[in-house]
Design an enzyme around this catalytic site. Structure first.
Site, PDB file in Angstrom:
ATOM      1  N   GLY A  17      -5.116   0.010  -0.112  1.00  0.00           N
ATOM      2  CA  GLY A  17      -4.384   0.880   0.812  1.00  0.00           C
ATOM      3  C   GLY A  17      -4.695   2.300   0.243  1.00  0.00           C
ATOM      4  O   GLY A  17      -5.582   2.805  -0.563  1.00  0.00           O
ATOM      5  N   ASP A  18      -4.103   3.557   0.801  1.00  0.00           N
ATOM      6  CA  ASP A  18      -4.265   4.867   0.719  1.00  0.00           C
ATOM      7  C   ASP A  18      -5.792   5.232   0.989  1.00  0.00           C
ATOM      8  O   ASP A  18      -6.519   6.298   0.444  1.00  0.00           O
ATOM      9  CB  ASP A  18      -4.128   5.295  -0.837  1.00  0.00           C
ATOM     10  CG  ASP A  18      -2.697   4.662  -1.084  1.00  0.00           C
ATOM     11  OD1 ASP A  18      -1.655   5.096  -0.514  1.00  0.00           O
ATOM     12  OD2 ASP A  18      -2.746   4.097  -2.450  1.00  0.00           O
ATOM     13  N   LYS A  57      -6.018   5.683   6.569  1.00  0.00           N
ATOM     14  CA  LYS A  57      -5.966   5.101   7.769  1.00  0.00           C
ATOM     15  C   LYS A  57      -5.108   6.002   8.653  1.00  0.00           C
ATOM     16  O   LYS A  57      -5.634   5.955   9.911  1.00  0.00           O
ATOM     17  CB  LYS A  57      -5.129   3.601   7.548  1.00  0.00           C
ATOM     18  CG  LYS A  57      -5.610   2.650   6.781  1.00  0.00           C
ATOM     19  CD  LYS A  57      -4.841   1.366   6.876  1.00  0.00           C
ATOM     20  CE  LYS A  57      -3.792   1.563   5.953  1.00  0.00           C
ATOM     21  NZ  LYS A  57      -4.146   2.035   4.530  1.00  0.00           N
ATOM     22  N   LYS A  98      -5.283   9.079   9.279  1.00  0.00           N
ATOM     23  CA  LYS A  98      -6.082  10.253  10.039  1.00  0.00           C
ATOM     24  C   LYS A  98      -6.863   9.521  11.117  1.00  0.00           C
ATOM     25  O   LYS A  98      -7.089   9.898  11.958  1.00  0.00           O
ATOM     26  CB  LYS A  98      -6.908  10.724   8.853  1.00  0.00           C
ATOM     27  CG  LYS A  98      -7.730  11.972   9.581  1.00  0.00           C
ATOM     28  CD  LYS A  98      -8.887  12.361   8.416  1.00  0.00           C
ATOM     29  CE  LYS A  98      -9.556  13.379   9.176  1.00  0.00           C
ATOM     30  NZ  LYS A  98     -10.610  13.759   8.196  1.00  0.00           N
ATOM     31  N   ASN A 103       7.320   1.441   2.813  1.00  0.00           N
ATOM     32  CA  ASN A 103       6.542   1.440   1.325  1.00  0.00           C
ATOM     33  C   ASN A 103       5.268   2.135   1.368  1.00  0.00           C
ATOM     34  O   ASN A 103       4.464   2.252   0.835  1.00  0.00           O
ATOM     35  CB  ASN A 103       6.427   0.276   0.679  1.00  0.00           C
ATOM     36  CG  ASN A 103       6.018  -0.755   1.482  1.00  0.00           C
ATOM     37  OD1 ASN A 103       5.917  -0.788   2.840  1.00  0.00           O
ATOM     38  ND2 ASN A 103       5.603  -2.066   0.745  1.00  0.00           N
ATOM     39  N   HIS A 135       1.471   7.550   5.708  1.00  0.00           N
ATOM     40  CA  HIS A 135       0.290   8.063   6.181  1.00  0.00           C
ATOM     41  C   HIS A 135       0.388   9.594   6.429  1.00  0.00           C
ATOM     42  O   HIS A 135       1.428  10.067   6.959  1.00  0.00           O
ATOM     43  CB  HIS A 135       0.391   7.639   7.691  1.00  0.00           C
ATOM     44  CG  HIS A 135      -0.265   6.029   7.806  1.00  0.00           C
ATOM     45  ND1 HIS A 135      -0.304   5.028   8.821  1.00  0.00           N
ATOM     46  CD2 HIS A 135      -0.650   5.106   6.759  1.00  0.00           C
ATOM     47  CE1 HIS A 135      -0.611   3.788   8.529  1.00  0.00           C
ATOM     48  NE2 HIS A 135      -0.689   3.710   7.357  1.00  0.00           N
ATOM     49  N   THR A 136      -0.449  10.171   5.703  1.00  0.00           N
ATOM     50  CA  THR A 136      -0.600  11.564   5.589  1.00  0.00           C
ATOM     51  C   THR A 136      -1.518  12.160   6.698  1.00  0.00           C
ATOM     52  O   THR A 136      -2.870  11.780   6.672  1.00  0.00           O
ATOM     53  CB  THR A 136      -1.034  12.010   4.321  1.00  0.00           C
ATOM     54  OG1 THR A 136      -0.053  11.580   3.312  1.00  0.00           O
ATOM     55  CG2 THR A 136      -0.946  13.552   4.088  1.00  0.00           C
ATOM     56  N   ARG A 189      15.307 -17.333   6.715  1.00  0.00           N
ATOM     57  CA  ARG A 189      16.087 -17.539   8.225  1.00  0.00           C
ATOM     58  C   ARG A 189      17.345 -16.929   8.217  1.00  0.00           C
ATOM     59  O   ARG A 189      18.380 -17.394   8.744  1.00  0.00           O
ATOM     60  CB  ARG A 189      16.136 -18.824   8.580  1.00  0.00           C
ATOM     61  CG  ARG A 189      14.736 -19.353   9.043  1.00  0.00           C
ATOM     62  CD  ARG A 189      14.567 -20.831   9.513  1.00  0.00           C
ATOM     63  NE  ARG A 189      14.859 -21.814   8.447  1.00  0.00           N
ATOM     64  CZ  ARG A 189      13.681 -22.170   7.477  1.00  0.00           C
ATOM     65  NH1 ARG A 189      12.568 -21.620   7.562  1.00  0.00           N
ATOM     66  NH2 ARG A 189      14.135 -23.029   6.473  1.00  0.00           N
ATOM     67  N   THR A 230       1.510  -6.609  -1.887  1.00  0.00           N
ATOM     68  CA  THR A 230       2.869  -6.414  -0.982  1.00  0.00           C
ATOM     69  C   THR A 230       3.300  -7.680  -0.311  1.00  0.00           C
ATOM     70  O   THR A 230       2.820  -8.782  -0.709  1.00  0.00           O
ATOM     71  CB  THR A 230       2.434  -5.143   0.296  1.00  0.00           C
ATOM     72  OG1 THR A 230       3.643  -4.949   0.749  1.00  0.00           O
ATOM     73  CG2 THR A 230       1.322  -5.970   1.241  1.00  0.00           C
ATOM     74  N   ARG A 268       3.521   8.824  -6.704  1.00  0.00           N
ATOM     75  CA  ARG A 268       2.973   8.314  -7.917  1.00  0.00           C
ATOM     76  C   ARG A 268       1.469   8.555  -7.974  1.00  0.00           C
ATOM     77  O   ARG A 268       0.803   8.538  -7.068  1.00  0.00           O
ATOM     78  CB  ARG A 268       3.047   6.774  -8.364  1.00  0.00           C
ATOM     79  CG  ARG A 268       4.556   6.324  -8.389  1.00  0.00           C
ATOM     80  CD  ARG A 268       4.464   5.023  -8.506  1.00  0.00           C
ATOM     81  NE  ARG A 268       4.258   3.992  -7.278  1.00  0.00           N
ATOM     82  CZ  ARG A 268       4.479   2.632  -7.138  1.00  0.00           C
ATOM     83  NH1 ARG A 268       4.672   2.086  -8.352  1.00  0.00           N
ATOM     84  NH2 ARG A 268       4.163   2.164  -5.960  1.00  0.00           N
TER      85      ARG A 268
END
Length: 424
Positions: free
Chosen positions: A12-13, A16, A18, A38, A41-42, A145, A241, A305
């Site tokens: 992750g990070d 994506k 951009k 959680n 996207h910056t 369910r 995740t 973090r």
């Protein structure tokens, strides 16, 4: 027009948001197909930063349809807060361009309580680094369910009934296992009702919206969250995740056929980062790691973090290629490496006395590998104004060429800074 899937190839990070923002310009619809808030996207457009957690990155482009698929778990409070912030920026966030699948599961306040209570009972060595946002417990209810789906918000009687049912078991756990007060179903209902009423106009059939876009010749862009090695099945379990982050889930998480997925772009940070717990073979604890962390501004968009930093890991990337089948790579944050005299690439692992090209399949096996490196020369030039391949220093081009050789996938996109325009 070919549909596109964008996925993270590391933990992750990778940047994506951009790349999705860039590709959204020529897409008619952008779909978020898994994960929850959680993920963050910056985006940086004309020097202004915008952080999104749930709404697809394409929302910054006027007229684009933004869809939230059934594979997402949606926190209605966060969604409404995001709507308000985007509206303050003058963006159209009406139901005319935003749609939530009626099948999307909803994060309820008691999911966040379960998440934090469960993590607080673990010792530091047992913590998985959850964000505490109720993502996992919501997916658990989906599989059990007894989950609340977005479509339930349109039926108040059903909503209250399902909340009461979901809390029968959870209240036993709260009281007797976690030592916290049981939760009142009616209070939860009253808490979420205002948000439920705001969400109802956004409910729709995402599958049909994708189909209609394709029938009109439009390009649909599928946007994932997190990265391949946080996938619940294929990641570094249990430090993962709660959803499938691989490209195969773009179809099931949005409600279309795998045949609708044409171009698959792997987002690869030019080095490697990770947030939270879990094995990280190329992690650095020296000046080079500090350099990447500082220059790259490596702080989580959602949690704040500090991200752990290390050299590019081709074993991790090779596994991502095998699992996702990318047609091309998008290399991000290449500019962060400017100023390092030498660069290292992990080409293999030593594991149980053998040289391996792919991550061990045993649980926590990556905690016991030794990375095997090759060293390449770095560069000192500032590359943030580069507009083409030829504008890059020779050593930067050699670095990218080596990534192509080791991965077997062509580099199609290069990002040399945070702004939308710093990409070619």
């Amino acid at each position: 027009m070919a549909n596109i899937v964008v996925f993270g190839s590391q933990w992750g990070d990778e940047g994506k948001g951009k790349i999705v923002d860039m590709l959204a310009e020529k897409s008619s619809a952008i779909v978020r197909f898994q994960g929850g808030n959680n993920a963050g996207h910056t985006l940086v457009v004309n020097g202004e930063q915008c952080i999104l957690h749930l709404i697809p990155s394409g929302v910054l482009h006027p007229g684009k349809k933004c869809l939230i698929g059934n594979g997402v778990v949606l926190d209605p409070i966060v969604f409404c807060e995001e709507l308000d912030k985007l509206a303050e920026k003058g963006l159209d966030v009406s139901a005319n361009r935003l749609m939530i699948s009626k099948k999307t599961h909803v994060i309820m306040p008691y999911h966040c309580l379960v998440d934090s209570a469960r993590e607080s009972t673990k010792s530091d060595s047992k913590k998985i680094g959850t964000t505490g946002r109720g993502i996992g417990p919501c997916y658990e209810d989906k599989m059990h369910r007894c989950g609340i789906r977005a479509g339930d918000f349109a039926n108040k009687e059903l909503l209250l009934e399902k909340i009461e049912k979901a809390l029968e078991e959870k209240n036993v756990l709260f009281k007797h296992l976690y030592g916290v007060e049981p939760v009142d179903a009616k209070a939860i209902y009253e808490q979420v009702l205002p948000y439920a009423e705001r969400l109802v106009p956004y409910l729709g059939d995402v599958s049909s919206a994708i189909q209609k876009a394709n029938e009109k010749g439009g390009q649909v862009l599928f946007e994932g969250a997190q990265g391949t090695h946080l996938d619940i099945d294929h990641g570094t379990y249990p430090f993962v995740t709660s959803s499938n982050t691989v490209t195969a889930n773009a179809a099931s998480g949005s409600g279309c056929s795998p045949r609708d997925l044409d171009r698959i772009i792997a987002i690869v940070k030019a080095y490697t980062t990770r947030v939270g717990g879990g094995p990280f073979p190329t992690e650095l604890f020296d000046a080079d790691g500090d350099y990447m962390q500082t220059k790259g501004g490596e702080f989580g968009a959602t949690t704040g973090r500090k991200r752990r930093c290390g050299w590019l890991d081709m074993v991790v990337l090779r596994e991502s290629v095998r699992l996702n089948g990318p047609t091309e790579l998008a290399i991000t944050k290449l500019d962060v490496l400017s100023g390092l005299k030498e660069l290292k690439i992990c080409t293999a692992y030593k594991y149980n006395g053998e040289l391996v090209d792919y991550p061990p399949q045993e649980q926590n096996g990556m905690a016991y590998v030794e990375p095997v490196y090759e060293t390449l020369p770095g560069w000192d030039e500032d590359i943030t104004d580069a507009k083409s391949w030829d504008d890059l220093p020779l050593t930067a081009r050699k670095y990218l060429e080596r990534i192509q050789e080791l991965s077997g996938v062509t580099v199609g996109i290069v990002s040399v800074g945070p702004d939308r325009e710093q990409t070619f």
